[in-house]
Design an enzyme around this catalytic site. Structure first.
Site, mmCIF file in Angstrom:
data_model
loop_
_atom_site.group_PDB
_atom_site.id
_atom_site.type_symbol
_atom_site.label_atom_id
_atom_site.label_comp_id
_atom_site.label_asym_id
_atom_site.label_seq_id
_atom_site.Cartn_x
_atom_site.Cartn_y
_atom_site.Cartn_z
ATOM 1 N N LYS A 116 0.809 -1.221 0.000
ATOM 2 C CA LYS A 116 0.000 0.000 0.000
ATOM 3 C C LYS A 116 0.842 1.271 0.000
ATOM 4 O O LYS A 116 0.398 2.297 -0.523
ATOM 5 C CB LYS A 116 -0.968 -0.003 1.194
ATOM 6 N N GLU A 200 -1.594 8.404 7.447
ATOM 7 C CA GLU A 200 -2.433 9.315 6.663
ATOM 8 C C GLU A 200 -3.238 10.178 7.610
ATOM 9 O O GLU A 200 -3.618 9.726 8.693
ATOM 10 C CB GLU A 200 -3.427 8.525 5.781
ATOM 11 N N HIS A 235 -16.216 -2.679 8.144
ATOM 12 C CA HIS A 235 -15.495 -2.933 6.894
ATOM 13 C C HIS A 235 -16.110 -4.043 6.055
ATOM 14 O O HIS A 235 -15.512 -4.488 5.075
ATOM 15 C CB HIS A 235 -14.006 -3.213 7.140
ATOM 16 N N ARG A 292 -8.794 -7.680 -8.247
ATOM 17 C CA ARG A 292 -9.633 -8.866 -8.466
ATOM 18 C C ARG A 292 -11.004 -8.419 -8.955
ATOM 19 O O ARG A 292 -11.339 -7.242 -8.928
ATOM 20 C CB ARG A 292 -9.817 -9.595 -7.127
HETATM 21 C C1 MV4 Z 1 -9.284 5.921 5.729
HETATM 22 C C2 MV4 Z 1 -10.380 6.549 6.355
HETATM 23 C C3 MV4 Z 1 -10.248 7.864 6.703
HETATM 24 N N1 MV4 Z 1 -9.100 8.521 6.471
HETATM 25 N N2 MV4 Z 1 -8.167 6.626 5.498
HETATM 26 C C4 MV4 Z 1 -11.064 1.502 5.644
HETATM 27 C C5 MV4 Z 1 -10.835 0.465 4.620
HETATM 28 C C6 MV4 Z 1 -9.552 0.763 3.988
HETATM 29 N N3 MV4 Z 1 -9.607 0.555 2.566
HETATM 30 C C7 MV4 Z 1 -9.289 2.188 4.322
HETATM 31 N N4 MV4 Z 1 -10.325 2.617 5.212
HETATM 32 C C8 MV4 Z 1 -10.402 3.911 5.600
HETATM 33 N N5 MV4 Z 1 -9.312 4.648 5.363
HETATM 34 C C9 MV4 Z 1 -8.093 7.892 5.867
HETATM 35 N N6 MV4 Z 1 -6.948 8.570 5.661
HETATM 36 C C10 MV4 Z 1 -11.525 5.808 6.592
HETATM 37 C C11 MV4 Z 1 -11.531 4.484 6.227
HETATM 38 C C12 MV4 Z 1 -12.749 3.803 6.540
HETATM 39 C C13 MV4 Z 1 -13.555 3.279 5.550
HETATM 40 C C14 MV4 Z 1 -13.220 3.362 4.200
HETATM 41 C C15 MV4 Z 1 -14.039 2.826 3.239
HETATM 42 C C16 MV4 Z 1 -15.214 2.209 3.631
HETATM 43 C C17 MV4 Z 1 -15.558 2.115 4.925
HETATM 44 C C18 MV4 Z 1 -14.736 2.651 5.913
HETATM 45 C C19 MV4 Z 1 -15.117 2.557 7.238
HETATM 46 C C20 MV4 Z 1 -14.315 3.062 8.206
HETATM 47 C C21 MV4 Z 1 -13.118 3.678 7.852
#
Ligand code: MV4
Length: 503
Positions: A116, A200, A235, A292
């Site tokens: 990542k 981040e 998630h 995928r």
């Molecule tokens: C984040 C975020 C807020 N700020 N990054 C969760 C899954 C992963 N792909 C990254 N995620 C997140 N990253 C920053 N800098 C909030 C999430 C996140 C989230 C993202 C997508 C879908 C659902 C989520 C639920 C909680 C937090």
């Protein structure tokens, strides 16, 4: 085109792949664990081979057995589905080394996007917006502190080898950073064998919007629009839809172009997804790429009229994309609900057991992708998803009404399901208004809401009668009252009718 392929998966996605193969005249080889001897994907494939064990570790995750089975059966290619080996770069390489084709991106592209921090750097060099944060993996908590002070608290510590929200740590205050940095790093080391983490800025109340891309091996890349995936719980996505009510055409074009550029930069081919988060000011940021075919791909199929598995197969066989970006048209609105054998009134506890009675929805604008049928067991060994229900409508409202109608058609006896939970979302004023973010479920749902939804006495009584009738035709030899229907009836009564007379 291939004559025969092996499907290295189970359940609804294996069935999904086999269906397209049938339409294309491609013969299919299924593999299965001991638990899946009688599974639908086994019955639907042209050939099927047991690869042993009950757990995925002993079966669907054993590369050697799958590759050996593919060779023995004369398959020219392997489709990995999602989960299991689908994002395993070594598997993609090993399939190629065995002289077959992996239906997906190269191992190299997977490796780049699987790391990542490397993906983040690549996107930055491509001009794709990323969340403010560290340039690279960070070595110690002092460096972490410097970066956090620069971008401002709160920050998220993420594992370089993670993804999908695994191993993230939210840090609100500088004094908490050293300890959380250390636990995040050591957790990443034990979970992924790679302790690198990066930082981040935490984007508050984001929406999760992802773009489907498809790329051939001749340098052509297009995007097929977005999927709004903000309705999730821990998630785990619950409801996905396309298009997203948040995007206008301009933003869709900008994000789509960023997604295409992301795929180009890693030399991607086949189907992939670029995940973005979008903040309250409608700024979007690259989060990660999923290399995928995804669970929620049907909503894209419903609005574009395309078959993503067919495209995957054509691309893997060396074909060119049969359309340009301008030729992609999207029509109407599609929504997907994931129906799980989990109890939404009991903290989504998996509800394992036999599907004693199963009536499925149908009718206009309804698609159901499922890998189980009446009589099958929902076991502890696999993901407890019963089905994906997808509806299409000319408008979002029509798709929502159709989804409510279709969910209400289900009659399931034997396990508890997330259907009442999905219905709760679909009648929520904020959901209907398009006013939600990734915290929607966490903020709005506690479990008690379901007690207010209406009973379905007619259905439950009818379904139970059907089960009892069936068992009366073939009585249990030892003890009638120990039959599954009787014990489930007792269980229902003991919980009170109010809690049971509902789908
Ligand atoms: C984040 C975020 C807020 N700020 N990054 C969760 C899954 C992963 N792909 C990254 N995620 C997140 N990253 C920053 N800098 C909030 C999430 C996140 C989230 C993202 C997508 C879908 C659902 C989520 C639920 C909680 C937090």
């Amino acid at each position: 085109m291939f004559q025969k392929i092996l499907v290295a998966n189970r359940g609804e996605i294996a069935v999904r792949v086999i269906r397209t193969c049938r339409e294309m005249g491609i013969r299919t080889v299924a593999v299965y664990s001991q638990a899946d001897r009688l599974a639908l994907h086994v019955r639907m494939a042209d050939e099927a081979y047991e690869i042993g064990g009950y757990s995925p570790r002993e079966s669907y995750l054993v590369q050697e057995k799958i590759i050996e089975t593919a060779k023995r059966s004369g398959a020219e290619a392997i489709h990995p589905g999602y989960g299991f080996l689908s994002e395993n770069a070594a598997f993609a390489d090993n399939v190629a080394a065995a002289g077959m084709i992996f239906i997906g991106p190269s191992g190299e592209a997977m490796r780049q996007m699987g790391d990542k921090t490397a993906a983040r750097k690549l996107m930055q060099s491509a001009g794709v917006p990323t969340v403010p944060g560290s340039k690279d993996a960070i070595d110690d908590s002092n460096e972490a502190l410097l970066i956090a002070e620069r971008v401002g608290f709160p920050v998220l510590i993420k594992a370089s080898a993670g993804g999908g929200g695994r191993g993230m740590r939210l840090v609100h205050r500088p004094e908490d950073l050293p300890a959380l940095f250390n636990t995040a790093a050591s957790e990443a080391r034990s979970a992924f064998g790679d302790g690198r983490v990066y930082i981040e800025k935490y984007v508050e109340n984001p929406r999760h919007i992802e773009f489907q891309i498809i790329a051939d091996q001749h340098g052509n890349v297009v995007h097929l629009g977005e999927r709004e995936c903000s309705i999730q719980r821990r998630h785990q996505k619950v409801i996905e839809e396309s298009p997203s009510v948040l995007l206008d055409e301009k933003m869709r074009r900008q994000m789509g172009e960023a997604a295409v550029e992301a795929a180009r930069r890693c030399g991607y081919s086949n189907a992939g997804t670029i995940e973005f988060i979008v903040d309250r000011n409608r700024h979007f940021y690259f989060l990660e790429m999923n290399t995928r075919l995804q669970v929620e791909h049907p909503v894209t199929e419903m609005v574009t009229g395309l078959d993503l598995v067919r495209l995957q197969l054509e691309i893997a066989a060396g074909g060119k994309l049969p359309f340009t970006q301008e030729q992609i048209t999207r029509r109407g609105h599609a929504i997907e609900c994931r129906v799980y054998a989990e109890d939404p009134e009991n903290n989504f506890l998996p509800s394992i057991g036999k599907l004693k009675y199963l009536q499925r929805p149908g009718g206009n604008g309804v698609r159901e992708d499922s890998g189980v049928g009446e009589g099958d067991e929902i076991s502890i060994y696999y993901d407890p998803m019963i089905a994906k229900l997808i509806t299409w409508g000319a408008s979002r409202d029509e798709a929502i009404c159709r989804m409510r109608r279709a969910l209400n058609e289900y009659e399931i006896v034997g396990v508890r399901t997330t259907i009442p939970f999905c219905l709760w979302v679909l009648q929520h004023a904020k959901f209907c208004a398009g006013d939600f973010d990734t915290h929607f479920v966490q903020n709005e749902f506690s479990g008690v809401q379901l007690a207010a939804t209406n009973g379905r006495l007619d259905f439950t009584a009818a379904a139970l009668a059907a089960v009892l009738y069936r068992e009366s035709q073939t009585p249990h030899p030892e003890d009638e009252t120990s039959s599954p229907a009787h014990s489930s009836l007792r269980a229902w009564k003991s919980r009170g009718w109010k809690h049971t007379l509902r789908i």
